[in-house]
Design a protein around this motif. Structure first.
Motif, short mmCIF file in Angstrom:
data_model
loop_
_atom_site.label_atom_id
_atom_site.label_comp_id
_atom_site.label_asym_id
_atom_site.label_seq_id
_atom_site.Cartn_x
_atom_site.Cartn_y
_atom_site.Cartn_z
N VAL A 129 96.16 43.25 54.54
CA VAL A 129 96.56 44.70 54.73
C VAL A 129 96.96 45.57 53.63
CG1 VAL A 129 97.97 46.44 56.38
CG2 VAL A 129 97.22 43.95 57.31
N ALA A 130 97.94 45.14 52.81
CA ALA A 130 98.27 45.53 51.66
C ALA A 130 97.08 46.04 50.81
CB ALA A 130 99.29 44.84 50.98
N ALA A 131 96.13 44.97 50.65
CA ALA A 131 94.93 45.08 49.70
C ALA A 131 94.03 46.21 50.27
CB ALA A 131 94.20 43.73 49.71
N PHE A 132 93.75 46.24 51.78
CA PHE A 132 93.04 47.41 52.26
C PHE A 132 93.64 48.57 51.96
CE2 PHE A 132 93.08 49.88 56.20
CZ PHE A 132 91.60 50.31 56.20
N ALA A 133 94.93 48.85 52.12
CA ALA A 133 95.45 50.15 51.98
C ALA A 133 95.44 50.71 50.59
CB ALA A 133 97.09 49.77 52.28
N TRP A 134 95.67 49.75 49.91
CA TRP A 134 95.49 50.34 48.18
C TRP A 134 94.04 50.51 47.85
CZ3 TRP A 134 99.11 52.17 45.06
CH2 TRP A 134 100.41 51.97 45.36
N LEU A 135 93.09 49.56 48.26
CA LEU A 135 91.75 49.80 47.95
C LEU A 135 91.20 50.82 48.71
CD1 LEU A 135 89.58 48.30 46.39
CD2 LEU A 135 88.95 47.07 48.56
N SER A 136 91.71 51.17 50.00
CA SER A 136 90.87 52.51 50.32
C SER A 136 91.28 53.87 49.93
CB SER A 136 91.32 52.46 52.10
OG SER A 136 92.69 52.67 52.20
N ALA A 137 92.64 53.67 49.24
CA ALA A 137 93.38 54.65 48.79
C ALA A 137 92.88 54.83 47.13
CB ALA A 137 94.80 54.82 48.65
N PHE A 138 92.80 53.83 46.47
CA PHE A 138 92.34 53.95 45.01
C PHE A 138 91.16 52.81 44.84
CE2 PHE A 138 96.81 54.97 45.52
CZ PHE A 138 96.87 56.30 44.85
N PRO A 139 89.84 53.20 45.22
CA PRO A 139 89.00 52.30 44.89
C PRO A 139 88.78 51.65 43.50
CG PRO A 139 88.06 53.98 46.17
CD PRO A 139 89.50 54.34 45.42
N GLU A 140 89.47 52.25 42.45
CA GLU A 140 89.37 51.72 41.07
C GLU A 140 90.19 50.68 40.83
OE1 GLU A 140 92.11 55.24 41.25
OE2 GLU A 140 90.21 54.90 41.93
N PHE A 144 91.16 42.42 39.26
CA PHE A 144 92.61 41.88 38.88
C PHE A 144 93.82 42.87 39.17
CE2 PHE A 144 95.98 41.17 35.91
CZ PHE A 144 96.38 39.83 36.29
N PRO A 145 93.82 44.11 38.73
CA PRO A 145 94.85 45.13 38.90
C PRO A 145 95.20 45.04 40.51
CG PRO A 145 93.27 45.83 37.58
CD PRO A 145 92.61 44.75 37.97
N GLY A 146 94.25 45.41 41.23
CA GLY A 146 94.76 45.47 42.79
C GLY A 146 95.16 44.17 43.43
N ALA A 147 94.54 42.90 43.11
CA ALA A 147 95.21 41.77 43.54
C ALA A 147 96.32 41.42 43.07
CB ALA A 147 94.00 40.85 43.16
N ALA A 148 96.73 41.71 41.81
CA ALA A 148 97.99 41.52 41.46
C ALA A 148 99.10 42.37 42.14
CB ALA A 148 98.11 41.75 39.86
N LEU A 149 98.67 43.71 42.12
CA LEU A 149 99.66 44.80 42.58
C LEU A 149 99.88 44.57 44.30
CD1 LEU A 149 101.22 47.55 42.76
CD2 LEU A 149 98.96 48.57 43.33
N ALA A 150 98.78 44.09 44.97
CA ALA A 150 98.88 43.86 46.43
C ALA A 150 99.88 42.56 46.48
CB ALA A 150 97.54 43.80 47.14
N LEU A 151 99.51 41.41 46.01
CA LEU A 151 100.39 40.27 46.10
C LEU A 151 101.71 40.16 45.73
CD1 LEU A 151 97.51 37.75 44.88
CD2 LEU A 151 98.52 38.04 47.34
N THR A 152 101.83 41.15 44.56
CA THR A 152 103.38 41.33 44.07
C THR A 152 104.17 42.07 45.28
OG1 THR A 152 102.77 41.26 41.91
CG2 THR A 152 104.81 42.37 42.28
N LEU A 153 103.56 43.13 45.65
CA LEU A 153 104.27 43.80 46.67
C LEU A 153 104.63 43.32 47.91
CD1 LEU A 153 102.56 47.23 46.21
CD2 LEU A 153 104.96 46.63 45.12
N VAL A 154 103.82 42.33 48.38
CA VAL A 154 104.24 41.44 49.50
C VAL A 154 104.94 40.21 49.47
CG1 VAL A 154 102.06 42.25 50.87
CG2 VAL A 154 102.00 40.19 49.76
N SER A 155 105.16 39.74 47.94
CA SER A 155 105.50 38.51 47.71
C SER A 155 107.09 38.59 46.92
CB SER A 155 104.71 37.65 46.57
OG SER A 155 103.47 37.37 47.23
N PHE A 156 107.44 39.73 46.70
CA PHE A 156 108.70 39.73 45.95
C PHE A 156 109.97 39.54 46.72
CE2 PHE A 156 108.77 44.04 47.23
CZ PHE A 156 109.95 44.48 47.58
#
Length: 529
Positions: A129-140, A144-156
Motif C-alpha cells: 500500500v505504501a509503495a502504491f501510494a508513493w508510486l501513484s504520486a511520484f512515478p519517477e 531502488f529509491p521507491g522500494a527503499a523509501l516504502a520499506l523504510t517508512l513501514v519498517s522503522f
C-alpha cells in the motif's frame, strides 16, 4: 523516599567461581529445562519445515545443477541488489527508530505521548500500500529509491518499539551520574545509553533486514528485482521448481548469517534489575533550542509515513468512479481477515514463548541453534513457505490441503521471529534473580515459568502478539496460495484489484485494512507511553 532498583550487568563471567546464580546472572552453565527445550524444539522443527522442502526440490536434478543456479551471474546480481536494499533500509530504520525513541522517552519533547502513538501507525500500512501510494504520486520513484523509501517508512517501528521498551526499562541513574560528571547529552547517550539499548536495536534491525529480504509486494510494485521477485518469476516461468528452490536456499544462508551477526553484536550480557523493577521516571533531558527541530523531525516522519499514504487512498476513494462499495461483502472479508490473523498470532506466540525464554536466559549451542532455527522461515518468500506446506500436506496430511489450518501454520513459520524477539526482550528485562529464588524454594521449572517468568514478561509478550497480529493481517503471497477456495482477505482482494489497475476499487479494502491494523498499532504505541 523509594528509589529505583539498580541495573545489574548480567555477564556470566562477572560472578566469582562458585557464586550462586543470582543478582541477575544469566544461566551460562545451567542447562535449559526440558519443559522449555521440548516445545522450543517443536517450534524450531516447525520453522525448519520449509528447509526440508527446499532440500528436496533444490537437489532434485542433482547438486551440480543446483550449484549452477547459485553460481550464475544473475544470482550474484540479485544478491547484491537484495543486500544493498536491506543495508539502506536497516541503516535508515536504525536512525529513525533510535532517534524517535530517545526523543519520546528521554527528552522534554512536547506531546511525547501523542508522538509515541503516531510513530507506530506505519505498522498499519502494508508495504504494497505504501509503495502504491508513493508510486501513484511520484512515478519517477520506481526502482531502488521507491522500494527503499516504502520499506523504510513501514519498517522503522520494528526498531522504535523495542528501543522504547529498553529505554523505559533501563536505569536512568547511570545517565544522571554521567551528566553529573560533566559529560554532555551526546557523550552520555553514546557512552551510557547506547550500550544499554544495543541489544534491542540489534534485534529490531534483524527483523527489518529479514522483512526487506522477504518482501514481495513493495519490490514488485516498484519493479525492483530482488531475490523474492526473482523466485516468484522463476516459479511462474516454469513447472521446474529447482531453480527457485536453489535461490531460496541462498536466502536461508543470508538469514543465518544475519542472525549470527546480531547474536555477536548482542554479546553475552543483558540488563536487568535485582529488585521488583519498580522504577522512578527518568528526568527528561531539556531540549532547549532544539525543541523546534525535534518537533519538525517528528512531524516530517509522521507526514511521509502516514499522511501521504492515507491522503492517496482518500483521493482514490473520493474521485474514483470504479469504486463499488459493497458494505456487506467488505464486512464479511474484514471479519475473515481478523479471525485468521488472530489465530495466526495465537499460534505464533505460543511457539515463540519457549524459544524466547531460552534465548534470554540460557547460553550455549543448543540455545543459539534453537533461536537461529526460529528465524529460518522469516527470510523465505511467502510463496516458498506456502509451496513447502502444500508439498507437506499433499504427501503427509492431505486433509489439511486448501484448509484454513495450513494458512495459520504458514503465518507461524513466517512471523515466528517477530514474537521470539519480543519475548526475548521482555524476559531480558525481568530480573533472573527472582527465578533463582523460586527454584531455591523447590519450585519446578514449569511452575517457575508459569508463576514467575511469564507474569514478569507478559506485557512484552502481549506487545509481540499484537505486532504479530498486525503483520498476519498484511501478509500477501502465502495467503494468495493457501487460502481456501472462495475465501478472500483484505490483502488478497486489494492485490487483485490493484493487479487489474482498478486502484479506486482497491481503495476501500486498503482503507479498511489500514483502519483495522491501526487499532493494535495504536495500542502498541500507547503501551510504550
Amino acid at each position: 523516599m523509594p528509589t529505583k532498583d539498580p541495573v545489574v550487568r548480567t555477564d556470566p563471567a562477572a560472578s566469582p567461581a562458585g557464586a550462586p546464580a543470582s543478582a541477575g546472572r544469566l544461566s551460562a552453565g545451567r542447562r535449559a529445562p526440558a519443559v522449555l527445550v521440548v516445545p522450543a524444539t517443536v517450534a524450531a522443527v516447525f520453522a525448519l519445515l520449509p528447509l526440508g522442502y527446499l532440500a528436496v526440490r533444490s537437489l532434485e536434478r542433482g547438486p551440480g545443477f543446483a550449484w549452477s543456479v547459485v553460481a550464475d551471474e544473475r544470482t550474484a546480481q540479485l544478491l547484491g541488489r537484495s543486500l544493498g536494499l536491506a543495508a539502506v533500509v536497516v541503516t535508515a530504520c536504525l536512525f529513525l527508530g533510535v532517534s524517535l525513541a530517545w526523543l519520546t522517552v528521554r527528552t522534554s519533547l512536547p506531546g511525547a505521548r501523542v508522538w509515541s502513538v503516531l510513530v507506530t501507525m506505519p505498522l498499519a500500512v502494508p508495504s504494497y500500500v505504501a509503495a502504491f501510494a508513493w508510486l501513484s504520486a511520484f512515478p519517477e520513484l520506481a526502482g531502488f529509491p521507491g522500494a527503499a523509501l516504502a520499506l523504510t517508512l513501514v519498517s522503522f517501528p520494528y526498531v522504535y518499539l523495542p528501543v522504547t521498551a529498553a529505554l523505559r526499562g533501563t536505569d536512568p541513574a547511570q545517565e544522571e551520574v554521567s551528566r553529573s560528571l560533566g559529560l554532555g547529552p551526546l557523550r552520555t547517550f553514546l557512552r551510557v545509553t547506547l550500550p544499554q539499548i544495543r541489544p534491542a536495536a540489534a534485534g529490531g534491525a534483524v527483523l527489518v533486514a529479514l522483512y526487506v529480504l522477504s518482501d514481495f509486494g513493495a519490490v514488485s510494485l516498484m519493479r525492483y528485482d530482488t531475490f523474492t521477485r526473482g523466485i516468484y518469476t522463476s516459479y511462474r516461468a516454469s513447472f521446474d521448481r529447482t531453480p527457485a528452490a536453489a535461490l531460496s536456499v541462498v536466502l536461508v544462508v543470508m538469514t543465518v548469517a544475519l542472525v549470527a551477526a546480531e547474536a555477536r553484536t548482542r554479546g553475552r550480557a543483558g540488563h536487568a534489575r535485582t529488585g521488583t523493577g519498580t522504577a522512578r521516571p527518568a528526568v527528561p533531558t531539556p531540549l532547549g533550542r532544539w525543541r523546534v527541530p525535534a518537533l519538525a523531525w517528528c512531524s516530517a516522519v509522521t507526514a511521509v509515513a502516514v499522511v501521504i499514504p492515507l491522503g492517496t487512498l482518500g483521493y482514490w476513494l473520493a474521485v474514483g468512479n470504479s469504486a463499488t462499495w459493497d458494505p456487506a461483502g467488505l464486512l464479511d472479508i474484514a471479519g475473515t481477515t481478523l479471525g485468521i490473523a488472530a489465530a495466526g498470532a495465537a499460534l505464533t506466540t505460543l511457539l515463540a514463548l519457549p524459544v524466547g525464554v531460552i534465548a534470554a536466559r540460557h547460553r550455549g549451542r543448543t540455545a543459539h541453534l534453537l533461536e537461529q532455527s526460529a528465524y529460518a522461515g522469516h527470510a523465505l518468500p511467502g510463496i516458498t513457505v506456502a509451496l513447502s506446506l502444500v508439498f507437506f500436506a499433499v504427501r503427509y496430511a492431505e486433509p489439511l490441503y486448501q484448509e484454513l489450518p495450513l494458512l495459520v501454520c504458514a503465518y507461524a513459520v513466517l512471523f515466528l521471529p517477530v514474537a521470539v524477539a519480543a519475548t526475548r526482550s521482555a524476559v531480558l528485562q525481568a530480573p533472573p534473580v527472582l527465578e533463582d529464588v523460586a527454584r531455591s524454594l523447590g519450585r519446578s521449572p514449569l511452575r517457575v515459568l508459569r508463576e514467575v517468568t511469564v507474569p514478569l514478561a507478559a506485557p512484552g509478550v502481549a506487545a509481540g502478539a499484537a505486532l504479530t497480529f498486525v503483520v498476519c493481517m498484511k501478509e500477501l503471497p502465502a495467503t494468495l496460495l493457501l487460502r481456501p477456495t472462495g475465501m478472500d482477505t483484505l490483502a488478497t482482494r486489494l492485490w487483485t484489484e490493484t493487479g487489474t489497475g482498478s486502484f479506486a476499487a482497491a481503495a476501500p479494502y486498503a482503507a479498511t485494512l489500514i483502519l483495522l491494523a491501526a487499532v493494535p498499532s495504536y495500542l502498541l504505541g500507547r503501551h510504550r507511553t
